[in-house]
Design an enzyme around this catalytic site. Structure first.
Site, PDB file in Angstrom:
ATOM      1  N   CYS A  36      70.036 -22.658  38.494  1.00 14.95           N
ATOM      2  CA  CYS A  36      69.571 -22.353  39.854  1.00 14.95           C
ATOM      3  C   CYS A  36      68.115 -21.950  39.778  1.00 14.95           C
ATOM      4  O   CYS A  36      67.663 -21.410  38.762  1.00 14.95           O
ATOM      5  CB  CYS A  36      70.413 -21.211  40.442  1.00 14.95           C
ATOM      6  N   ASN A  86      75.129 -27.903  43.993  1.00 12.78           N
ATOM      7  CA  ASN A  86      75.788 -26.772  44.643  1.00 12.78           C
ATOM      8  C   ASN A  86      77.203 -27.101  45.107  1.00 12.78           C
ATOM      9  O   ASN A  86      77.492 -28.268  45.385  1.00 12.78           O
ATOM     10  CB  ASN A  86      74.957 -26.322  45.847  1.00 12.78           C
ATOM     11  N   HIS A  94      73.875 -17.644  43.858  1.00 12.94           N
ATOM     12  CA  HIS A  94      73.570 -17.346  45.258  1.00 12.94           C
ATOM     13  C   HIS A  94      74.153 -16.002  45.702  1.00 12.94           C
ATOM     14  O   HIS A  94      74.366 -15.780  46.903  1.00 12.94           O
ATOM     15  CB  HIS A  94      74.043 -18.474  46.182  1.00 12.94           C
ATOM     16  N   TYR A 104      70.159 -15.247  49.744  1.00 10.81           N
ATOM     17  CA  TYR A 104      71.505 -15.560  50.233  1.00 10.81           C
ATOM     18  C   TYR A 104      72.295 -14.319  50.615  1.00 10.81           C
ATOM     19  O   TYR A 104      73.327 -14.424  51.294  1.00 10.81           O
ATOM     20  CB  TYR A 104      72.267 -16.382  49.192  1.00 10.81           C
ATOM     21  N   ARG A 131      76.118 -32.205  55.098  1.00  7.31           N
ATOM     22  CA  ARG A 131      75.502 -30.875  55.120  1.00  7.31           C
ATOM     23  C   ARG A 131      75.312 -30.386  56.548  1.00  7.31           C
ATOM     24  O   ARG A 131      75.536 -29.208  56.848  1.00  7.31           O
ATOM     25  CB  ARG A 131      74.158 -30.899  54.389  1.00  7.31           C
TER      26      ARG A 131
END
Length: 417
Positions: free
Chosen positions: A164, A144, A194, A241, A90
């Site tokens: 989500c 995700n 998102h 987002y 990440r």
């Protein structure tokens, strides 16, 4: 009822366990199995999970294992909350795209594509093993990028629904601002995972969004880190987002000037795991609220209960389009309200979208289709095509450089590289 959680060693898990304990009448679990290859983390999280159940008087049995096949055997539902490559991967997703002047984020842009390429093959392997061991089990995906992962699961014939926490987070925040119980608030939530907007906030059937923005617009804007003037001009509430689209260059400057979110989360996780090892701790610590995933447990309980109990409740999920948004392919995965029962979600009618929203949804859906093809088939050209199609990239020089960076940073996770 037997439930399995793949990625059960996550520091998220006590949030989930707390929800299972508090909401046991909605989802009466007999057995919960936590599955994770990280045995050390699993021991810490599993021990805390048992103490949370004991403190709240839940009679269910909690066990844990690093054996996926044994863990999912006989499960009625399997929750996926895994992170291939961990926080180290990440951190890369959030940093190397910045070198090209593009947002570095784990679900959006080049970083989001990297996560999809690492994740889709792993999730499909897990789903096949679930199908062999528990053919009737529902798969609830919290992993995700949820939209791409759920589309992969559905196109391979799995009983899957994407989940989500953005919608339930908005519901809870709006209810608090309005001073009403959350169950009294109904959202007109539409888009992709998102990439969503709240077009109405209904209280007793009446849309109170204009009044809510008039009275509490500054608080909503601050929470989203967007200008109040933008919300007023849009007349809707975009998800957090959408910052990456509406304020892309400003976000890049911001990200370049501070540590990545992954670095922050890694430090939080180290502290949380130390706390989880304390045998006196028998509730989720307040520090966990800073980890993210607020209200995940409530959403997961409600969705799983509806799937297994056939309750027919209205919930906001990620599921197949089937014409709900007529400008998208039928097999696209969208995030909208649906009635959820034992046969899965049935999408409720969607009001026509404004071009401002529909255009971006169509653009990102095209990217997601190309991203999924790249994840399933591999190849530099497919990665390049997906990056070129993404609205946050869209330039061939950037796409070329990002393709090379993506492959270089993820080679160990890409069988074709």
């Amino acid at each position: 009822m037997r439930l399995a959680v793949v990625g059960g060693g996550s520091t998220y898990t006590p949030e989930l366990i707390d929800g299972f304990a508090r909401l046991r009448e909605a989802l009466p679990l007999d057995e919960l199995v936590l599955i994770d290859p990280a045995a050390d983390r699993l021991e810490l999280v599993g021990g805390l999970a048992r103490r949370i159940f004991a403190r709240q008087g839940h009679p269910g049995r909690i066990s844990w294992t690093d054996d996926l096949d044994a863990g999912v055997d006989g499960a009625d539902a399997v929750l996926l909350q895994l992170r291939v490559g961990g926080q180290a991967a990440r951190n890369q997703d959030e940093t190397w795209p910045l070198e090209c002047g593009c947002v570095g984020q784990e679900t959006t842009g080049a970083g989001g594509l990297a996560k999809a390429l690492r994740t889709v093959p792993v999730v499909l392997d897990i789903a096949e093993r679930v199908r062999r061991r528990s053919p009737g089990a529902w798969i609830v995906d919290f992993t995700n990028p949820v939209g791409i992962v759920t589309r992969a699961l559905l196109m391979h014939g799995h009983k899957a629904v994407g989940l989500c926490n953005v919608a339930i987070g908005f519901q809870r925040k709006f209810a608090a601002l309005l001073g009403v119980p959350p169950q009294d608030v109904e959202l007109d939530h539409v888009g992709l995972n998102h990439l969503t907007w709240e077009r109405a906030v209904r209280l007793n059937g009446e849309d109170v969004l204009p009044a809510l923005l008039a009275e509490h617009g500054d608080a909503v804007a601050d929470d989203l880190r967007m200008p109040r003037s933008l919300l007023d001009r849009l007349g809707v509430v975009p998800s957090y987002y959408l910052r990456y689209y509406y304020q892309h260059d400003a976000v890049v400057r911001e990200f370049r000037g501070k540590p990545s979110r992954a670095a922050e989360v890694a430090a939080l996780e180290e502290r949380l795991l130390g706390m989880y090892g304390d045998p006196a701790l028998d509730e989720k610590p307040e520090l966990l609220d800073k980890r993210g995933g607020a209200y995940y447990s409530e959403a997961a309980v409600a969705l799983t209960a509806a799937l297994l109990g056939g309750t027919g409740e209205r919930q906001i999920v990620n599921t197949v389009n089937h014409g709900a948004l007529p400008f998208l392919p039928d097999d696209a995965v969208i995030e909208v309200p649906a009635v959820v029962g034992a046969d899965g979600p049935e999408v409720l009618p969607v009001r026509p979208l404004e071009p401002l929203h529909a255009g971006l949804i169509a653009h990102v859906t095209a990217y997601e289709q190309l991203a999924l093809e790249a994840a399933l088939k591999g190849g530099r050209d497919r990665v390049f095509g997906a990056l070129l199609a993404h609205p946050l990239i869209g330039q061939s020089d950037y796409a070329d450089r990002l393709t090379d960076q993506l492959i270089a940073h993820n080679r160990e996770h890409l069988s074709w590289a």
